[in-house]
Scaffold this motif. Structure first.
Motif, mmCIF file in Angstrom:
data_model
loop_
_atom_site.group_PDB
_atom_site.id
_atom_site.type_symbol
_atom_site.label_atom_id
_atom_site.label_comp_id
_atom_site.label_asym_id
_atom_site.label_seq_id
_atom_site.Cartn_x
_atom_site.Cartn_y
_atom_site.Cartn_z
ATOM 1 N N CYS A 155 0.727 -1.766 -0.095
ATOM 2 C CA CYS A 155 -0.105 0.425 0.218
ATOM 3 C C CYS A 155 0.782 1.303 -0.561
ATOM 4 O O CYS A 155 0.619 1.946 -1.014
ATOM 5 C CB CYS A 155 -0.640 -0.166 1.568
ATOM 6 N N ILE A 209 2.395 1.927 -3.503
ATOM 7 C CA ILE A 209 1.469 2.463 -4.123
ATOM 8 C C ILE A 209 1.419 3.666 -3.883
ATOM 9 O O ILE A 209 1.167 4.695 -4.775
ATOM 10 C CB ILE A 209 0.064 1.963 -4.302
ATOM 11 N N LEU A 210 1.176 4.569 -2.772
ATOM 12 C CA LEU A 210 0.677 5.499 -2.287
ATOM 13 C C LEU A 210 2.019 6.661 -2.522
ATOM 14 O O LEU A 210 1.521 7.766 -2.987
ATOM 15 C CB LEU A 210 0.467 5.752 -0.796
ATOM 16 N N PRO A 226 -7.717 2.516 6.109
ATOM 17 C CA PRO A 226 -7.241 3.033 7.088
ATOM 18 C C PRO A 226 -7.238 3.134 8.312
ATOM 19 O O PRO A 226 -5.804 1.650 9.257
ATOM 20 C CB PRO A 226 -6.610 4.364 6.804
#
Lengths: 132, 769
Positions: free
Chosen positions: A31, A34-35, A105
């Motif tokens: 994640c 990717i972020l 989140p």
């Protein structure tokens, strides 16, 4: 590891807890990557910097979780708190708008908190009555 | 977001500059000060229009208040017929500014010259007395004015909680293997006497008992599945009673429908037998004069208007196929004999009958796919026209097309000639067809009730026009339109904005991006930043995507509005959904094998969203539309909810009385999973409301499959029922044997992704209550 004078006196987590933590770390790393990559792209287009910051935070958190360090939890908690503050700054109490910002989140937060027992390092007590 | 219509107005206002729609083409002309003195709105300030403000980008002019056009300048046929500017080609690329003048001025002049050459009329010279809505629902829109208002008051906010299903009629028309994924029935019944009349998705005409739901007759015109254009829809039928027939005569009262395979069909209201006196054994072929018969390209999906004995119809022309598309010709037929009374071909006004052998009506002209409304008194029919073929490229449009496209045209049925027209978008490159049936109502203006026609648009503007003249009863403002894209020199400099009411359409920002998680939200933010977006009317681009907001589903679409004339309240549901679009070069289109319907029937039909890869053959570009701008794979929209709402608007002033999201999240979720969340989210919606004297609004429309009653005073949902399929249809209200019924078809909708059904459900209070 056993050469580290500090580590060997602490209890090791169970293999299941250890691998669960590492898998979670891998999820956070994915994640986070990717972020971070998407976030750099977005920022380069003039958009929000949140994703760059959050991406770095997730990667750091993942790094420490891989090392079975409680610091990973603290970093993720910081990312989560920052995310909530940012989300309210952006859209306030528009709850539908909060859905993509907060829910995933928070699910990750719960999982990260579940690793705490595996990461807490209590002093090693020699197992007096155990045969192992 | 919802109560923000005022904010949206301010934002839009910010994009305005003085320039009145009308004479104002040259908004920085010496005429300006004069128009300032005529300003009618308090928000119009002492900020004169200046070249500076005109050159500002819309987002930089947020503080610049708008200066509305004086009404008289905007739509004034009286002045129009004395000017020569009416003939000005509206989109002369060399003089785009001048085009404004030509397009916004509503001209009566063209009629004046043309009326003299009108052929002898088949239309009746005197208006008939038409039935109003009450015990019956005699027209698609309720009464003859299409107000969707019922004077019945048995069901009220106090007792609506007891409302129960009285009966369920099933049409039996469900998709077959061949027609799967193409059904969007959108049917609304008529109720006359003790009988309900309707058509099914594939144009089967049925009649059933209004108290029991028992079928009385059925007529199947045997429409071939390949006639389905974009979707199998038959929004309704029309009824006509022949004043010269004796009561017992065959077809004294006839039910008339237009079919997907482009026929007008008339059957006897009592028996369902075809009317032998109408056309050929009850059928008139609308393909006559259209050209090569390509099934599915030219299809009627809306009920015709019948005015002074003339049946008036247009047709849907499947979008996006080719520049050389079937004509948008509007035709009037004798309601008794089916004889062609006149044709109005805007590209060839001299042609009033059939074209000569081997020729066709002008191809590619703006069509009318939705329902018109008739004005028996004036002998007019108000035609909400769509766009020219093709939607997203305008380079080859004729002056006449640019003049009339996306206009409301008042046509005199006694002559077949236009009387006035009112254009809602200039040089439409966004598929902003007029989709709503206009509503006829008397609007109080300055202590006087003016016969008006209310016209909602897909962009969300609601216009109120004088029925006789086309004059806007409220200021029509002008906003500076963005430039750019592949046709920047052809674009209109300004676009009209209603000074009466605008449905919510705030400019999108990066913060409005949504998705299911931070990751798809990030993806949507990147898309937002990558796309061209300059607010409403962002011009089409080929090098990158552009954001079109509102998308082609509205604002207000075919569901239209309802008006309670007693309370003086308009009820309007609307969509709040953008599209993410890109023009494709011809090379890209060829690589994707995008081919028009006349080359490849299979490829062009099917369940793909409209515009989801259309060839636009004959223009330099094909088009790709991501309708609803959804994230691939999860299907979650890129913009945040609400996606739809419903408003009450004060008829006299255009002010918003309440504004609520419509639809819950129960059937929405990522990956197409129903979340079952009972929360109001505001879903996309298709289908309109009805209002009753009892103080209730009934509406399905949303994608949650609920049929609901809303208290007209508060906007709160006071009752709802889960439908067995999507409620994308307009409900009706009628009375039978002293009992008030509310009825909706649960037919579902392929594009709205709701389950398909054939249920027609009647609700009533339990007997004895």
């Amino acid at each position: 590891m056993t050469h580290d004078p500090h580590i060997h006196v602490y209890r090791k987590p169970s293999p299941v807890a250890k691998w669960a933590t590492i898998v979670l770390g891998a999820v956070l790393a994915l994640c986070g990557a990717i972020l971070l990559i998407g976030g750099i792209w977005l920022a380069s287009l003039g958009g929000s910097w949140y994703y760059v910051v959050a991406g770095i935070g997730l990667l750091l958190s993942a790094y420490f979780l891989f090392r079975l360090s409680i610091t990973g939890v603290w970093i993720y908690a910081a990312v989560w708190c920052g995310t909530v503050l940012w989300a309210f700054w952006e859209v306030g109490t528009d709850w539908w708008a909060q859905v993509p910002r907060i829910i995933a989140p928070t699910v990750l937060l719960v999982l990260v908190l579940l690793t705490i027992p595996a990461l807490i390092r209590r002093p090693y007590q020699p197992p007096a009555e155990t045969t192992l | 977001m919802l109560p923000l219509s005022n904010i949206s107005r301010i934002l839009i206002a910010g994009t305005l500059f003085v320039g009145a729609a009308a004479g104002a083409a040259k908004s920085q002309t010496p005429e300006q000060p004069q128009s300032q003195t005529q300003m009618q709105e308090s928000e119009a300030p002492a900020t004169p229009s200046s070249p500076d403000s005109a050159e500002m980008r819309p987002d930089e002019t947020a503080d610049t208040p708008p200066v509305p056009a004086p009404t008289s300048d905007v739509v004034d046929p009286a002045s129009g017929d004395t000017t020569t500017e009416d003939a000005t080609p509206p989109t002369d690329a060399a003089a785009p500014e001048a085009s404004e003048t030509g397009t916004e001025q509503q001209d009566a002049s063209d009629t004046q010259s043309e009326e003299t050459s009108a052929p002898q009329s088949l239309a009746r010279s005197a208006p008939a007395t038409l039935p109003e809505a009450g015990a019956d629902w005699p027209f698609y829109g309720g009464g003859p004015g299409a107000t969707r208002y019922s004077p019945l008051d048995q069901i009220t906010p106090d007792n609506v909680s007891k409302l129960k299903r009285a009966f369920v009629y099933r049409t039996g028309d469900m998709p077959t293997k061949e027609t799967k994924g193409k059904y969007s029935p959108e049917n609304t019944p008529l109720k006359i006497g003790g009988t309900l009349y309707m058509c099914t998705a594939m144009n089967k005409m049925v009649a059933f008992d209004a108290a029991t739901g028992k079928e009385t007759w059925r007529y199947d015109p045997k429409v071939s599945p390949d006639a389905i254009p974009y979707g199998a829809s038959c929004r309704g039928v029309s009824a006509y009673t022949n004043p010269d027939a004796a009561e017992g005569d065959a077809c004294a009262t006839r039910i008339i429908e237009g079919t997907l395979d482009a026929r007008l069909i008339a059957v006897d209201a009592r028996t369902g037998e075809p009317c032998e006196d109408f056309g050929e054994n009850g059928s008139v072929d609308l393909w006559a004069g259209i050209g090569e018969k390509v099934p599915g390209w030219y299809a009627v999906t809306a009920p015709p208007a019948i005015v002074r004995g003339i049946v008036v119809t247009g047709a849907q022309v499947k979008d996006g196929q080719a520049e050389n598309a079937p004509s948008g010709v509007i035709r009037g037929y004798d309601a008794v004999t089916g004889e062609l009374a006149w044709a109005w071909d805007l590209g060839n006004p001299e042609l009033t009958g059939l074209p000569p052998e081997g020729e066709t009506y002008t191809r590619g002209t703006p069509n009318m796919w939705t329902a018109p409304v008739g004005d028996e008194e004036l002998g007019y029919v108000y035609l909400p026209l769509g766009n020219s073929a093709v939607d997203y490229y305008g380079g080859n449009r004729s002056d006449a097309e640019n003049e009339y496209a996306t206009s409301l045209v008042a046509l005199d049925v006694t002559t077949g000639k236009p009387v006035w027209h009112f254009q809602t978008v200039h040089y439409d490159l966004w598929d902003y067809d007029l989709g709503s049936q206009p509503t006829l109502v008397d609007v109080p203006v300055g202590g006087e009730k003016v016969p008006a026609v209310i016209l909602p648009s897909k962009q969300g503007d609601i216009y109120v026009l004088n029925r006789k003249t086309g004059d806007s009863l409220f200021p029509v403002k002008a906003m500076k339109a963005p430039k750019g894209g592949v046709e920047t020199s052809s674009l209109a400099d300004t676009q009209p904005v209603s000074g009466y009411h605008v449905l919510p359409r705030e400019r999108l920002t990066e913060k409005d991006m949504w998705g299911f998680s931070p990751i798809d939200q990030l993806w949507c933010r990147i898309q937002y930043r990558q796309a061209t977006y300059d607010g409403l009317y962002t011009p089409p681009t080929v090098d990158k995507h552009w954001i079109q907001y509102p998308g082609y589903n509205g604002g207000s679409d075919w569901g239209s509005i309802a008006v309670d004339p007693k309370r003086g309240v308009i009820i309007a549901n609307y969509n709040h959904v953008p599209n993410h679009n890109r023009l494709l070069t011809r090379d890209e289109a060829d690589k994707r094998n995008l081919r028009p319907i006349y080359e490849d029937q299979e490829q062009s039909s099917g369940s793909n969203a409209e515009g989801d890869g259309d060839p636009q053959t004959g223009s330099p570009y094909a088009i790709e539309v991501n309708a609803g701008w959804r994230v691939p794979f999860t299907g979650v929209p890129c913009t945040k909810p609400p996606y739809g709402g419903i408003q009450a608007i004060d008829l006299a002033t255009g002010k918003t009385l309440w504004d609520e999201p419509i639809g819950t999240a129960r059937r929405n979720g990522p990956f197409g999973i129903s979340s079952m969340l009972p929360f109001k989210i505001g879903t996309p919606n298709n289908g309109g409301p009805v209002v009753t004297a009892g103080g209730l609004v009934f509406i399905g429309a949303a994608t949650d499959n609920l049929f609901r009653a809303i208290d007209i005073k508060t906007g709160k949902v006071v009752w709802s029922d889960v439908l067995p399929a999507g409620g994308q249809a307009n409900p009706i209200v009628y009375e039978q044997d002293g009992r008030e019924y509310v009825m909706i078809m649960a037919g579902g909708h392929h594009f709205m992704e709701t389950p398909i059904g054939d249920y027609v459900i009647a609700y009533a209070l339990p007997k004895g209550d």
